[in-house]
Write a protein that holds these residues in place. Sequence first.
Motif, short mmCIF file in Angstrom:
data_model
loop_
_atom_site.label_atom_id
_atom_site.label_comp_id
_atom_site.label_asym_id
_atom_site.label_seq_id
_atom_site.Cartn_x
_atom_site.Cartn_y
_atom_site.Cartn_z
N PRO A 146 10.71 4.07 -4.86
CA PRO A 146 10.12 4.08 -6.19
C PRO A 146 9.55 5.45 -6.54
O PRO A 146 9.07 6.17 -5.67
N HIS A 147 9.62 5.77 -7.78
CA HIS A 147 9.11 7.02 -8.32
C HIS A 147 7.61 7.11 -8.04
O HIS A 147 6.92 6.11 -8.09
N PRO A 148 7.08 8.29 -7.75
CA PRO A 148 5.65 8.40 -7.44
C PRO A 148 4.72 8.03 -8.61
O PRO A 148 3.61 7.57 -8.39
N ASP A 149 5.18 8.19 -9.85
CA ASP A 149 4.27 7.90 -10.97
C ASP A 149 4.37 6.42 -11.36
O ASP A 149 5.03 6.04 -12.33
N PHE A 150 3.70 5.59 -10.60
CA PHE A 150 3.71 4.16 -10.86
C PHE A 150 3.02 3.93 -12.22
O PHE A 150 2.17 4.71 -12.61
N PRO A 151 3.38 2.86 -12.95
CA PRO A 151 2.94 2.76 -14.36
C PRO A 151 1.42 2.78 -14.53
O PRO A 151 0.68 2.19 -13.74
N ALA A 152 0.97 3.45 -15.60
CA ALA A 152 -0.46 3.65 -15.83
C ALA A 152 -1.15 2.32 -16.16
O ALA A 152 -2.34 2.15 -15.90
N ASP A 153 -0.40 1.35 -16.70
CA ASP A 153 -1.06 0.07 -17.04
C ASP A 153 -1.12 -0.89 -15.85
O ASP A 153 -1.53 -2.04 -16.00
N PHE A 154 -0.74 -0.44 -14.66
CA PHE A 154 -0.89 -1.27 -13.45
C PHE A 154 -2.33 -1.13 -12.97
O PHE A 154 -2.80 -0.04 -12.66
N ARG A 155 -3.09 -2.26 -12.92
CA ARG A 155 -4.53 -2.17 -12.64
C ARG A 155 -4.88 -2.50 -11.18
O ARG A 155 -6.01 -2.34 -10.75
N GLY A 156 -3.89 -2.98 -10.42
CA GLY A 156 -4.15 -3.31 -9.01
C GLY A 156 -4.14 -2.06 -8.14
O GLY A 156 -4.35 -0.95 -8.62
N THR A 157 -3.87 -2.27 -6.84
CA THR A 157 -3.89 -1.15 -5.90
C THR A 157 -2.46 -0.82 -5.47
O THR A 157 -1.73 -1.73 -5.05
N ALA A 158 -2.08 0.44 -5.58
CA ALA A 158 -0.74 0.85 -5.13
C ALA A 158 -0.90 1.61 -3.80
O ALA A 158 -1.56 2.64 -3.74
N LEU A 159 -0.33 1.06 -2.73
CA LEU A 159 -0.52 1.63 -1.39
C LEU A 159 0.78 2.25 -0.89
O LEU A 159 1.85 1.62 -0.97
N ARG A 160 0.67 3.48 -0.38
CA ARG A 160 1.84 4.18 0.18
C ARG A 160 1.58 4.45 1.66
O ARG A 160 0.43 4.45 2.10
N PRO A 161 2.66 4.73 2.44
CA PRO A 161 2.45 5.04 3.86
C PRO A 161 1.40 6.14 4.00
O PRO A 161 1.40 7.11 3.24
N GLY A 162 0.48 5.95 4.94
CA GLY A 162 -0.58 6.94 5.14
C GLY A 162 -1.87 6.55 4.44
O GLY A 162 -2.96 6.99 4.83
N ASP A 163 -1.80 5.69 3.40
CA ASP A 163 -3.03 5.24 2.75
C ASP A 163 -3.81 4.34 3.70
O ASP A 163 -3.22 3.63 4.52
N ASP A 164 -5.14 4.35 3.53
CA ASP A 164 -6.01 3.61 4.46
C ASP A 164 -5.61 2.15 4.66
O ASP A 164 -5.53 1.67 5.77
N ARG A 165 -5.36 1.44 3.56
CA ARG A 165 -5.15 -0.01 3.69
C ARG A 165 -3.67 -0.39 3.76
O ARG A 165 -3.32 -1.57 3.77
N TYR A 166 -2.81 0.63 3.84
CA TYR A 166 -1.36 0.37 3.83
C TYR A 166 -0.93 -0.47 5.04
O TYR A 166 -0.22 -1.48 4.90
N ASP A 167 -1.38 -0.08 6.24
CA ASP A 167 -0.91 -0.78 7.44
C ASP A 167 -1.38 -2.23 7.46
O ASP A 167 -0.63 -3.14 7.84
N ALA A 168 -2.61 -2.46 7.03
CA ALA A 168 -3.11 -3.85 7.00
C ALA A 168 -2.31 -4.65 5.97
O ALA A 168 -2.01 -5.83 6.19
N ALA A 169 -1.94 -4.01 4.86
CA ALA A 169 -1.27 -4.74 3.78
C ALA A 169 0.15 -5.15 4.16
O ALA A 169 0.69 -6.10 3.61
N ARG A 170 0.78 -4.42 5.09
CA ARG A 170 2.19 -4.76 5.35
C ARG A 170 2.36 -5.74 6.51
O ARG A 170 3.48 -6.11 6.86
#
Length: 472
Positions: free
Chosen positions: A9-33
């Motif tokens: 997916p393109h890095p600029d995820f839509p501005a009207d998305f209000r939740g959390t977008a997690l990518r590899p390396g982000d703090d909560r990414y490993d727990a989320a997957r």
Amino acid sequence: MTVSADTRPHPDFPADFRGTALRPGDDRYDAARVLYQGRAADEEPALIAQCIDEGDVAAALRYASEQRIPVAVRGGGHGSDGHAMPGGALVLDLSPMKAITVDPRERVVRAQPGVLLGELDAAAQEHGLTVPAGTVSSTGVAGLTLGGGIGHLMRRFGATVDNLLACEMVTVDGRKVRADEAENPELFWALRGGGGNFGVVTTFEYRAHPVGPEVVAGQLIFPFEQAADVLAGLPGVMAAAPRELGLLAAIAPAPALPMLPEEAHGRPVLVLVPVYTGEPATGAEVIAPLVALGRPLADLVTKMPWLQANRMLDAVAPYGKRMNLRGGYLPALSTGAIDALVSSAASSPAHPGGATTINLWCMGGAISEDTSEDAMAFSREGAAWLWEAVGMWDAPEQDAQYARWATDLDALVRPLSLTNGYTNLTEDLGAQWRRGVHGSEAKFRRLRAVKTAWDPYNLLRFNKNIAPEPTP
Ligand SMILES: Cc1cc2nc3c(=O)[nH]c(=O)nc-3n(C[C@H](O)[C@H](O)[C@H](O)COP(=O)(O)OP(=O)(O)OC[C@H]3O[C@@H](n4cnc5c(N)ncnc54)[C@H](O)[C@@H]3O)c2cc1C
């Protein structure tokens, strides 16, 4: 198991998305997957979009549609194929969406797709109600319902989909629609068993039933040597049993209980798991014919709250193990089927932390008799028993050995099984299997037409996929 997408997916995820977008390396990414399927840990999704409401789901799907990016969907995270977190994919994680409302007068329960079965049960039981669903409390309502939903109450009230009144869904291009018998009935037909192929469901609306608070349930543990004889006696006993009696038979490692001889701990035994939701005072009488099928090592059947009965199996369902899963429908519990299952149990790999379990679910009653085969995508025609073989282990080096066990067992039991089946309690077995698993060729064509209408570019392809007709 490799489930991967090419398209990042393109890095600029839509501005009207209000939740959390997690990518590899982000703090909560490993727990989320983390998923129930431990082998999913081998895969790294490109972006996990944790949605807080249907607006987020719509924003993410509009974005995916515009970019033609395939989308994976995570509900409760129990899917055995690990389709909820494919490597390189954009994942819509619905686990934050946990609202449940219960209307006790109308006996209607509404649940969002992040709700787990234990949460659904607890909310409904506050009003003396329950929604017929599955048997392990950490399973998600979403994937379970979209596939069908079977459990201790199926003989009394049918499958979960037989009790589904409506879905609210966001289409792949971001529109909100309702599906029920009156509105979008063809979509509703497909959502009841066709899996996550058609859109992202943001609310499930169920019919609930009074159950409990007390039921009679537990385990009857028989030595492995008696397994074949006890299993052979089950069809006769269950043919005479009331619909209020649900039954699972499992060949599984013996629990380390004080009443079992120490040398039996961890070795295969036959466990019957009756759950009787009729008048508790009559429970002992209803269950007695099961006890009489052999000489149990332990009789642990007792009165207990429904909430406890419906999470008894949590103890044998640890999160995060590497696992495989095969299953199908049997038209009868024949001697051949019993021999195949018992001999497979005897040849199971044995590693510390590993286990194999073979489950047999007794069908009949409401699930088999009250809804016609063509009423919805979920198929049950001709099924008297559902078999399920589960392998669980820890080390990647043991993958091949457990895979071989599952393949060998499948080779013995598949020829005795029906072509149709229950999609949720087996791994995906390929295109030919997917064509027959919902029953007739006419049902498959109908499903494909609904898929083509609602997801023509197959953006929702990380599932037991019904491929759309080729676009002109
Ligand atoms: C330990 C264990 C016990 C189980 N016990 C039972 C049981 O008793 N009865 C039974 O019937 N099944 C049972 N199952 C099988 C279970 O029904 C399936 O694994 C089901 O897919 C789980 O749903 P989930 O939402 O937890 O899983 P997920 O992995 O999150 O979802 C599975 C798939 O469903 C689709 N999906 C999920 N949410 C949505 C949504 N909102 N909209 C569109 N598509 C969506 C996606 O394609 C996703 O890949 C069990 C599984 C396990 C691992």
